[in-house]
Design a protein around this motif. Structure first.
Motif, PDB file in Angstrom:
ATOM      1  N   SER A   1       0.818  -1.216   0.000  1.00  0.00           N
ATOM      2  CA  SER A   1       0.000   0.000   0.000  1.00  0.00           C
ATOM      3  C   SER A   1       0.850   1.264   0.000  1.00  0.00           C
ATOM      4  O   SER A   1       0.360   2.350  -0.308  1.00  0.00           O
ATOM      5  CB  SER A   1      -0.941   0.017   1.212  1.00  0.00           C
ATOM      6  N   GLY A   2       2.121   1.116   0.379  1.00  0.00           N
ATOM      7  CA  GLY A   2       3.016   2.269   0.449  1.00  0.00           C
ATOM      8  C   GLY A   2       2.873   3.075   1.724  1.00  0.00           C
ATOM      9  O   GLY A   2       3.604   4.047   1.927  1.00  0.00           O
ATOM     10  N   LEU A   3       1.954   2.704   2.592  1.00  0.00           N
ATOM     11  CA  LEU A   3       1.709   3.469   3.808  1.00  0.00           C
ATOM     12  C   LEU A   3       2.953   3.590   4.699  1.00  0.00           C
ATOM     13  O   LEU A   3       3.238   4.678   5.207  1.00  0.00           O
ATOM     14  CB  LEU A   3       0.535   2.884   4.601  1.00  0.00           C
ATOM     15  N   PRO A   4       3.738   2.510   4.885  1.00  0.00           N
ATOM     16  CA  PRO A   4       4.909   2.642   5.759  1.00  0.00           C
ATOM     17  C   PRO A   4       5.888   3.741   5.309  1.00  0.00           C
ATOM     18  O   PRO A   4       6.458   4.430   6.144  1.00  0.00           O
ATOM     19  CB  PRO A   4       5.556   1.258   5.710  1.00  0.00           C
ATOM     20  N   GLU A   5       6.044   3.923   4.015  1.00  0.00           N
ATOM     21  CA  GLU A   5       6.942   4.965   3.508  1.00  0.00           C
ATOM     22  C   GLU A   5       6.246   6.326   3.457  1.00  0.00           C
ATOM     23  O   GLU A   5       6.838   7.354   3.754  1.00  0.00           O
ATOM     24  CB  GLU A   5       7.447   4.622   2.096  1.00  0.00           C
ATOM     25  N   ARG A   6       5.000   6.341   3.076  1.00  0.00           N
ATOM     26  CA  ARG A   6       4.238   7.579   2.875  1.00  0.00           C
ATOM     27  C   ARG A   6       3.859   8.259   4.198  1.00  0.00           C
ATOM     28  O   ARG A   6       3.867   9.473   4.300  1.00  0.00           O
ATOM     29  CB  ARG A   6       2.974   7.254   2.063  1.00  0.00           C
ATOM     30  N   ASP A   7       3.512   7.437   5.198  1.00  0.00           N
ATOM     31  CA  ASP A   7       3.033   7.983   6.467  1.00  0.00           C
ATOM     32  C   ASP A   7       3.514   7.077   7.611  1.00  0.00           C
ATOM     33  O   ASP A   7       2.740   6.272   8.142  1.00  0.00           O
ATOM     34  CB  ASP A   7       1.507   8.085   6.445  1.00  0.00           C
ATOM     35  N   PRO A   8       4.799   7.196   7.989  1.00  0.00           N
ATOM     36  CA  PRO A   8       5.355   6.302   9.021  1.00  0.00           C
ATOM     37  C   PRO A   8       4.602   6.351  10.355  1.00  0.00           C
ATOM     38  O   PRO A   8       4.507   5.341  11.044  1.00  0.00           O
ATOM     39  CB  PRO A   8       6.797   6.791   9.187  1.00  0.00           C
ATOM     40  N   GLY A   9       4.058   7.508  10.716  1.00  0.00           N
ATOM     41  CA  GLY A   9       3.321   7.616  11.981  1.00  0.00           C
ATOM     42  C   GLY A   9       2.064   6.762  11.977  1.00  0.00           C
ATOM     43  O   GLY A   9       1.785   6.034  12.939  1.00  0.00           O
ATOM     44  N   THR A  10       1.292   6.845  10.896  1.00  0.00           N
ATOM     45  CA  THR A  10       0.079   6.026  10.775  1.00  0.00           C
ATOM     46  C   THR A  10       0.451   4.550  10.692  1.00  0.00           C
ATOM     47  O   THR A  10      -0.213   3.703  11.291  1.00  0.00           O
ATOM     48  CB  THR A  10      -0.749   6.463   9.555  1.00  0.00           C
ATOM     49  N   ALA A  11       1.523   4.234   9.970  1.00  0.00           N
ATOM     50  CA  ALA A  11       1.970   2.840   9.863  1.00  0.00           C
ATOM     51  C   ALA A  11       2.335   2.283  11.237  1.00  0.00           C
ATOM     52  O   ALA A  11       2.003   1.137  11.558  1.00  0.00           O
ATOM     53  CB  ALA A  11       3.144   2.739   8.900  1.00  0.00           C
ATOM     54  N   ALA A  12       2.986   3.103  12.056  1.00  0.00           N
ATOM     55  CA  ALA A  12       3.348   2.658  13.408  1.00  0.00           C
ATOM     56  C   ALA A  12       2.095   2.414  14.247  1.00  0.00           C
ATOM     57  O   ALA A  12       2.020   1.429  14.998  1.00  0.00           O
ATOM     58  CB  ALA A  12       4.251   3.695  14.079  1.00  0.00           C
ATOM     59  N   ARG A  13       1.102   3.295  14.119  1.00  0.00           N
ATOM     60  CA  ARG A  13      -0.162   3.089  14.859  1.00  0.00           C
ATOM     61  C   ARG A  13      -0.856   1.814  14.393  1.00  0.00           C
ATOM     62  O   ARG A  13      -1.456   1.086  15.188  1.00  0.00           O
ATOM     63  CB  ARG A  13      -1.083   4.288  14.685  1.00  0.00           C
ATOM     64  N   ALA A  14      -0.804   1.551  13.088  1.00  0.00           N
ATOM     65  CA  ALA A  14      -1.421   0.334  12.536  1.00  0.00           C
ATOM     66  C   ALA A  14      -0.741  -0.914  13.085  1.00  0.00           C
ATOM     67  O   ALA A  14      -1.417  -1.872  13.492  1.00  0.00           O
ATOM     68  CB  ALA A  14      -1.360   0.361  11.015  1.00  0.00           C
ATOM     69  N   ARG A  15       0.574  -0.915  13.107  1.00  0.00           N
ATOM     70  CA  ARG A  15       1.297  -2.075  13.638  1.00  0.00           C
ATOM     71  C   ARG A  15       1.013  -2.261  15.127  1.00  0.00           C
ATOM     72  O   ARG A  15       0.852  -3.385  15.608  1.00  0.00           O
ATOM     73  CB  ARG A  15       2.785  -1.921  13.378  1.00  0.00           C
ATOM     74  N   ALA A  16       0.934  -1.167  15.870  1.00  0.00           N
ATOM     75  CA  ALA A  16       0.611  -1.252  17.302  1.00  0.00           C
ATOM     76  C   ALA A  16      -0.804  -1.801  17.500  1.00  0.00           C
ATOM     77  O   ALA A  16      -1.052  -2.590  18.425  1.00  0.00           O
ATOM     78  CB  ALA A  16       0.761   0.122  17.962  1.00  0.00           C
ATOM     79  N   ALA A  17      -1.735  -1.390  16.634  1.00  0.00           N
ATOM     80  CA  ALA A  17      -3.119  -1.900  16.723  1.00  0.00           C
ATOM     81  C   ALA A  17      -3.157  -3.399  16.457  1.00  0.00           C
ATOM     82  O   ALA A  17      -3.880  -4.135  17.138  1.00  0.00           O
ATOM     83  CB  ALA A  17      -4.017  -1.152  15.743  1.00  0.00           C
ATOM     84  N   LEU A  18      -2.376  -3.876  15.490  1.00  0.00           N
ATOM     85  CA  LEU A  18      -2.327  -5.311  15.206  1.00  0.00           C
ATOM     86  C   LEU A  18      -1.768  -6.069  16.413  1.00  0.00           C
ATOM     87  O   LEU A  18      -2.300  -7.125  16.793  1.00  0.00           O
ATOM     88  CB  LEU A  18      -1.498  -5.583  13.949  1.00  0.00           C
ATOM     89  N   ASP A  19      -0.721  -5.534  17.032  1.00  0.00           N
ATOM     90  CA  ASP A  19      -0.168  -6.170  18.239  1.00  0.00           C
ATOM     91  C   ASP A  19      -1.209  -6.198  19.362  1.00  0.00           C
ATOM     92  O   ASP A  19      -1.354  -7.210  20.060  1.00  0.00           O
ATOM     93  CB  ASP A  19       1.076  -5.424  18.716  1.00  0.00           C
ATOM     94  N   GLU A  20      -1.952  -5.093  19.526  1.00  0.00           N
ATOM     95  CA  GLU A  20      -2.992  -5.037  20.558  1.00  0.00           C
ATOM     96  C   GLU A  20      -4.092  -6.071  20.279  1.00  0.00           C
ATOM     97  O   GLU A  20      -4.540  -6.778  21.192  1.00  0.00           O
ATOM     98  CB  GLU A  20      -3.600  -3.634  20.621  1.00  0.00           C
ATOM     99  N   LEU A  21      -4.500  -6.169  19.023  1.00  0.00           N
ATOM    100  CA  LEU A  21      -5.523  -7.154  18.654  1.00  0.00           C
ATOM    101  C   LEU A  21      -5.054  -8.573  18.950  1.00  0.00           C
ATOM    102  O   LEU A  21      -5.824  -9.396  19.455  1.00  0.00           O
ATOM    103  CB  LEU A  21      -5.875  -7.035  17.171  1.00  0.00           C
ATOM    104  N   GLU A  22      -3.803  -8.858  18.640  1.00  0.00           N
ATOM    105  CA  GLU A  22      -3.285 -10.198  18.899  1.00  0.00           C
ATOM    106  C   GLU A  22      -3.307 -10.510  20.397  1.00  0.00           C
ATOM    107  O   GLU A  22      -3.725 -11.592  20.809  1.00  0.00           O
ATOM    108  CB  GLU A  22      -1.866 -10.341  18.343  1.00  0.00           C
ATOM    109  N   GLU A  23      -2.909  -9.555  21.205  1.00  0.00           N
ATOM    110  CA  GLU A  23      -2.945  -9.752  22.663  1.00  0.00           C
ATOM    111  C   GLU A  23      -4.384  -9.934  23.144  1.00  0.00           C
ATOM    112  O   GLU A  23      -4.670 -10.821  23.965  1.00  0.00           O
ATOM    113  CB  GLU A  23      -2.273  -8.572  23.372  1.00  0.00           C
ATOM    114  N   LEU A  24      -5.308  -9.109  22.642  1.00  0.00           N
ATOM    115  CA  LEU A  24      -6.714  -9.248  23.028  1.00  0.00           C
ATOM    116  C   LEU A  24      -7.283 -10.600  22.595  1.00  0.00           C
ATOM    117  O   LEU A  24      -8.067 -11.210  23.328  1.00  0.00           O
ATOM    118  CB  LEU A  24      -7.539  -8.117  22.422  1.00  0.00           C
TER     119      LEU A  24
END
Length: 162
Positions: free
Chosen positions: A128-151
């Motif tokens: 999608s290019g998001l990690p390069e285009r918007d690193p802040g949003t990409a970091a939030r997305a990765r953190a959300a995936l980690d949170e979902l996995e823990e939940l």
């Protein structure tokens, strides 16, 4: 807030490819956590490899105005829980007759027996290019995936109010 029993349009906006819109019925809304129910919105059955989405499946979908994901409980026509499909997405925009979610491509699957937990579509996230285009949003997305996995491992029922 959404009114229980009322029909709303759910729109999933995708980074890659076409999105999806479908009608759903509001189950509840506490001002932050909105829950709707809809039949499988696909035009036909789809075998995802880890689950088969079929006509007759019912999706109970949980959206939050302050969380970077949504959770969809999938129930077969016979009442059996197939599992939970979790989308990493920007917080839902909820209006009087519409729920709009901007998908960020990362997903998580938890099987109905809670024995299979899969992180999905990480290749689509990169494409999608998001990690390069918007690193802040990409970091939030990765953190959300980690949170979902823990939940999914410890507290999904509590999150969903089940």
């Amino acid at each position: 807030m959404l009114t229980p029993g009322r029909e709303v349009e759910v729109t999933l906006v995708k980074q890659l490819g076409p999105g999806l819109s479908y009608p759903a019925v509001v189950v509840r809304d506490d001002g932050n956590h909105a829950v709707v129910r809809a039949p499988w919105a696909g035009p036909k059955e789809r075998d995802a490899g880890y689950v088969r989405f079929e006509q007759g499946d019912v999706w109970t979908e949980h959206f939050w105005r302050d969380r970077w994901y949504s959770v969809k409980e999938i129930q077969a026509a016979d009442g059996r829980i197939k599992g939970w499909y979790c989308d990493v997405a920007r917080p839902a925009r909820v209006e009087e007759d519409r729920v709009t979610v901007h998908d960020l491509e990362l997903d998580l699957w938890l099987s109905g027996d809670r024995q299979t937990l899969l992180r999905l579509d990480e290749d689509e996230f990169v494409a999608s290019g998001l990690p390069e285009r918007d690193p802040g949003t990409a970091a939030r997305a990765r953190a959300a995936l980690d949170e979902l996995e823990e939940l999914a491992r410890t507290g999904l029922d509590e999150l969903l109010g089940a």
